[in-house]
Scaffold this motif. Structure first.
Motif, mmCIF file in Angstrom:
data_model
loop_
_atom_site.group_PDB
_atom_site.id
_atom_site.type_symbol
_atom_site.label_atom_id
_atom_site.label_comp_id
_atom_site.label_asym_id
_atom_site.label_seq_id
_atom_site.Cartn_x
_atom_site.Cartn_y
_atom_site.Cartn_z
ATOM 1 N N CYS A 47 0.853 -1.185 0.000
ATOM 2 C CA CYS A 47 0.000 0.000 0.000
ATOM 3 C C CYS A 47 0.889 1.235 0.000
ATOM 4 N N THR A 48 0.304 2.357 -0.325
ATOM 5 C CA THR A 48 1.014 3.634 -0.308
ATOM 6 C C THR A 48 0.365 4.539 0.729
ATOM 7 N N VAL A 49 1.186 5.101 1.601
ATOM 8 C CA VAL A 49 0.715 6.084 2.576
ATOM 9 C C VAL A 49 1.303 7.427 2.164
ATOM 10 N N TYR A 50 0.442 8.397 1.885
ATOM 11 C CA TYR A 50 0.962 9.675 1.405
ATOM 12 C C TYR A 50 0.329 10.856 2.141
ATOM 13 N N GLY A 51 1.031 11.954 2.105
ATOM 14 C CA GLY A 51 0.587 13.187 2.754
ATOM 15 C C GLY A 51 1.774 14.122 2.866
ATOM 16 N N SER A 104 10.145 4.677 4.063
ATOM 17 C CA SER A 104 9.769 6.082 4.230
ATOM 18 C C SER A 104 10.590 6.949 3.286
ATOM 19 N N ASN A 105 10.043 8.104 2.947
ATOM 20 C CA ASN A 105 10.659 8.958 1.914
ATOM 21 C C ASN A 105 10.943 8.131 0.662
ATOM 22 N N ALA A 106 9.949 7.337 0.288
ATOM 23 C CA ALA A 106 10.112 6.401 -0.828
ATOM 24 C C ALA A 106 10.441 7.107 -2.132
ATOM 25 N N GLU A 107 10.016 8.361 -2.253
ATOM 26 C CA GLU A 107 10.286 9.102 -3.495
ATOM 27 C C GLU A 107 11.782 9.256 -3.752
ATOM 28 N N GLN A 108 12.591 9.194 -2.674
ATOM 29 C CA GLN A 108 14.038 9.322 -2.847
ATOM 30 C C GLN A 108 14.614 8.124 -3.602
ATOM 31 N N LEU A 134 4.829 1.814 1.333
ATOM 32 C CA LEU A 134 5.601 2.925 0.769
ATOM 33 C C LEU A 134 5.050 4.234 1.328
ATOM 34 N N VAL A 135 5.897 4.981 2.000
ATOM 35 C CA VAL A 135 5.478 6.229 2.644
ATOM 36 C C VAL A 135 6.117 7.394 1.898
ATOM 37 N N LYS A 157 -4.343 3.235 -1.516
ATOM 38 C CA LYS A 157 -3.660 4.456 -1.096
ATOM 39 C C LYS A 157 -4.311 4.981 0.179
ATOM 40 N N ILE A 158 -3.485 5.296 1.144
ATOM 41 C CA ILE A 158 -3.983 5.819 2.415
ATOM 42 C C ILE A 158 -3.559 7.276 2.522
#
Length: 384
Positions: A47-51, A104-108, A134-135, A157-158
């Motif tokens: 799952c993806t946790v975003y914010g 965490s900081n998965a975009e990196q 994935l956060v 997506k959360i």
């Protein structure tokens, strides 16, 4: 109340709010359900946790993890601290068995590499008992993934993006600082502090700047820590002292001296004189009975007296010109309205919102650029 007892109360409050989640009941329920299902079935998933930053993503994930389940390994990779090579090497040595992997900081890992780590993690969820979380702070995270990676990522997506109203923000700050038991005196001080228009104005700025309860929690924690470090007795804590400690805490999160000084430099001479009029009225009020608000009418009377005696060129033919200038200062953030804005202009009451020390620093420099008589009035004249 002794200083030791106050310190104990403040430490208890600080401990309580450390892991406090605000406005995240729904995302917490979603993630807990996913984690619970995985621990029961051991079927792989993701799952993806975003914010946005400081929205509580990390605290949310920590709260939902099965820390007491010894049969499930938990691994946490931070994209800001781990290289892809280091993370891959660690996973190769991690062995078999059920795993929950949080990135965490998965975009990196996605933006700086060829996405191999994220790909291999998601690929493992297909044939192993792995659950990958994935956060990220990027709302468009999925769009940044390669097709091969995106095809393996769950569509779940959360969202950790609570919609925050100012009244809820202010109420939450009071809740953070309120002792749950044993200190009616401390809670009375906090109740008085919450009536401060300086506090409300600063919280409004914090909400506009950061937009998160995480930032609010950070300010509350710093406020409590600074108060503990000051070793002040509760009986000696005036609202002014609490306001100063609060302002310092906010400035530690969102330093604003530069922007405030820039705003000061943009003031006209008339606007600057009006601000100084209010500052002088404020000092007189503090000397008598503490912080007070001031009506447009009273501020204008002080201003007119000043220009008549010191600098006639700043006279106005209509007092409403000054009222409009005061309204403009309010919109710029220098003033906070105490009465209803619908009240007749002459009866509107306002308070200063800024840090006096910073303004005094600006004023010292400004004196060299204003007419001599005005500079003299800045220094010498006191109002009563």
């Amino acid at each position: 109340m002794t200083n030791e007892k106050l310190v104990d109360i403040l430490r208890d409050i600080r401990t309580r709010i450390k892991d406090h989640l605000v406005a995240l009941d729904e995302p917490r329920s979603q993630l807990e359900t996913l984690i619970s299902t995985f621990t029961e079935t051991l079927e792989g998933g993701s799952c993806t946790v975003y914010g946005h930053r400081q929205s509580g993503k990390k605290s949310l994930v920590k709260r939902c993890l099965p820390w007491n389940d010894i049969d499930i390994d938990v691994h946490w990779f931070n994209g800001l601290l781990w290289s892809e090579t280091k993370a891959l090497n660690f996973l190769e040595k991690a062995g078999e068995g059920a795993k929950i992997v949080i990135v965490s900081n998965a975009e990196q890992f996605v933006m700086k590499t060829n996405q191999n780590l994220v790909y291999k993690l998601l690929e493992a969820t297909r044939n192993k008992s792995w659950f990958v979380v994935l956060v990220t702070s990027r709302h468009d995270f999925e769009e940044t993934l390669e097709k091969r990676v995106r095809s393996r990522l769950s569509k779940i997506k959360i969202k950790c993006v609570p919609e925050i109203q100012l009244k809820d923000y202010v109420a939450q700050f009071q809740d953070f600082l309120t002792a749950r038991s044993g200190s009616t005196k401390w809670n009375a001080h906090i109740a008085m502090l919450m009536k401060s228009h300086v506090l409300r104005n600063r919280l409004e700025g914090l909400l506009a700047e950061c937009g998160t309860y995480g930032a609010l929690k950070a300010v509350a924690t710093l406020f409590l820590s600074d108060l503990i470090a000051s070793k002040a007795r509760l009986s000696k804590l005036s609202i002014e002292v609490l306001e100063e400690i609060f302002i310092d805490a906010v400035k530690s999160i969102t330093p604003d001296d530069a922007s405030f000084l820039s705003a000061c430099e943009g003031l006209s001479l008339r606007q600057l004189c009006l601000v100084v009029c209010i500052q002088k009225l404020d000092k007189a009020a503090r000397a008598r009975s503490g912080r007070a608000s001031h009506s447009y009418k009273n501020i204008s009377l002080i201003y007119m007296k000043m220009v008549n005696e010191y600098f006639a060129i700043l006279r106005v033919n209509n007092v409403h010109t000054l009222y409009k200038e005061l309204d403009h200062l309010r919109k710029l953030g220098f003033l906070a309205v105490v009465t209803e804005t619908q009240a007749q202009m002459q009866f509107r009451r306002v308070q200063l919102t800024f840090d006096n020390e910073v303004f005094e620093t600006f004023l010292e420099k400004a004196k060299t650029n204003v007419p001599t008589h005005i500079a003299q009035w800045f220094d010498e004249v006191h109002v009563t």
